[in-house]
Design a protein around this motif. Structure first.
Motif, mmCIF file in Angstrom:
data_model
loop_
_atom_site.group_PDB
_atom_site.id
_atom_site.type_symbol
_atom_site.label_atom_id
_atom_site.label_comp_id
_atom_site.label_asym_id
_atom_site.label_seq_id
_atom_site.Cartn_x
_atom_site.Cartn_y
_atom_site.Cartn_z
ATOM 1 N N LYS A 18 0.984 -1.102 -0.139
ATOM 2 C CA LYS A 18 -0.095 -0.082 -0.002
ATOM 3 C C LYS A 18 0.915 1.195 -0.016
ATOM 4 C CE LYS A 18 -4.479 1.069 1.347
ATOM 5 N NZ LYS A 18 -5.772 0.597 2.355
ATOM 6 N N CYS A 19 0.646 2.006 -0.966
ATOM 7 C CA CYS A 19 1.545 3.027 -1.148
ATOM 8 C C CYS A 19 1.556 3.908 0.343
ATOM 9 C CB CYS A 19 1.379 3.936 -2.393
ATOM 10 S SG CYS A 19 2.362 5.273 -2.780
ATOM 11 N N CYS A 20 2.605 4.191 0.453
ATOM 12 C CA CYS A 20 2.884 5.150 1.863
ATOM 13 C C CYS A 20 2.755 6.698 1.550
ATOM 14 C CB CYS A 20 4.293 4.769 2.556
ATOM 15 S SG CYS A 20 5.579 5.400 1.917
ATOM 16 N N LYS A 21 2.770 6.898 0.263
ATOM 17 C CA LYS A 21 2.628 8.437 -0.058
ATOM 18 C C LYS A 21 1.022 8.535 -0.402
ATOM 19 C CE LYS A 21 7.038 9.243 -0.112
ATOM 20 N NZ LYS A 21 7.379 9.965 0.983
ATOM 21 N N CYS A 22 0.490 7.973 -0.976
ATOM 22 C CA CYS A 22 -0.897 8.297 -1.433
ATOM 23 C C CYS A 22 -1.807 7.012 -0.906
ATOM 24 C CB CYS A 22 -1.118 8.445 -3.121
ATOM 25 S SG CYS A 22 -0.803 6.904 -4.045
ATOM 26 N N GLY A 23 -1.596 5.812 -0.424
ATOM 27 C CA GLY A 23 -2.540 4.991 -0.112
ATOM 28 C C GLY A 23 -2.961 3.973 -1.331
ATOM 29 N N THR A 40 6.689 -0.306 -8.220
ATOM 30 C CA THR A 40 6.290 1.231 -8.199
ATOM 31 C C THR A 40 4.587 1.505 -8.226
ATOM 32 O OG1 THR A 40 8.116 1.307 -9.839
ATOM 33 C CG2 THR A 40 6.444 3.005 -9.984
ATOM 34 N N CYS A 41 4.257 2.340 -7.389
ATOM 35 C CA CYS A 41 2.954 2.777 -7.366
ATOM 36 C C CYS A 41 2.539 3.281 -8.704
ATOM 37 C CB CYS A 41 2.882 3.871 -6.295
ATOM 38 S SG CYS A 41 1.019 4.541 -6.189
ATOM 39 N N LEU A 42 1.224 2.840 -9.153
ATOM 40 C CA LEU A 42 0.779 3.121 -10.395
ATOM 41 C C LEU A 42 -0.027 4.529 -10.310
ATOM 42 C CD1 LEU A 42 -0.240 -0.155 -11.964
ATOM 43 C CD2 LEU A 42 1.733 1.127 -12.241
ATOM 44 N N ASN A 43 -0.237 5.023 -8.996
ATOM 45 C CA ASN A 43 -0.843 6.353 -8.838
ATOM 46 C C ASN A 43 -0.100 7.439 -8.938
ATOM 47 O OD1 ASN A 43 -3.604 7.617 -8.375
ATOM 48 N ND2 ASN A 43 -2.599 8.095 -6.366
ATOM 49 N N CYS A 44 1.081 7.334 -7.708
ATOM 50 C CA CYS A 44 2.033 8.600 -7.824
ATOM 51 C C CYS A 44 3.535 8.293 -8.263
ATOM 52 C CB CYS A 44 1.893 9.110 -6.228
ATOM 53 S SG CYS A 44 2.826 7.999 -5.173
ATOM 54 N N GLY A 45 3.796 6.891 -8.545
ATOM 55 C CA GLY A 45 5.206 6.729 -8.776
ATOM 56 C C GLY A 45 6.033 6.327 -7.849
ATOM 57 N N TYR A 46 5.568 6.237 -6.653
ATOM 58 C CA TYR A 46 6.664 6.164 -5.536
ATOM 59 C C TYR A 46 7.025 4.751 -5.476
ATOM 60 C CZ TYR A 46 8.209 5.243 -1.008
ATOM 61 O OH TYR A 46 8.888 4.856 0.352
ATOM 62 N N THR A 47 8.377 4.437 -5.502
ATOM 63 C CA THR A 47 9.026 3.329 -5.800
ATOM 64 C C THR A 47 9.777 2.790 -4.555
ATOM 65 O OG1 THR A 47 9.481 3.838 -8.220
ATOM 66 C CG2 THR A 47 10.807 2.252 -7.348
HETATM 67 ZN ZN LIG Z 1 1.442 6.329 -4.362
#
Ligand SMILES: [Zn+2]
Length: 67
Positions: free
Chosen positions: A6-11, A40-47
């Motif tokens: 779960k992306c820690c930047k955008c969830g 890689t998060c497909l929403n914000c790109g956090y990797t």
């Molecule tokens: Zn994200």
């Protein structure tokens, strides 16, 4: 490979996983290459990067029903 994400930047829980080879150099040891998983998060790109060696080792210790 069990990589709950779960992306820690955008969830966001949508991600893609790719594999890469990176050189590893420890002091006094020869250069080796290790396999890594890149998520890689497909929403914000956090990797995030995971060591495949360690991820796969955990799989042996605690068998995962998904695999
Ligand atoms: Zn994200």
């Amino acid at each position: 490979m069990k990589l709950d994400f779960k992306c820690c930047k955008c969830g966001c829980d949508k991600y893609q996983v790719k594999t890469t080879i990176l050189p590893e150099k420890s002091p006094g040891l020869k250069l080796e290459f290790g396999t890594y998983y890149i998520k890689t998060c497909l929403n914000c790109g956090y990797t995030e990067i995971y060591s495949a060696k360690i991820v796969n080792m955990e799989k042996h210790e605690k068998p995962c029903p998904q695999f």
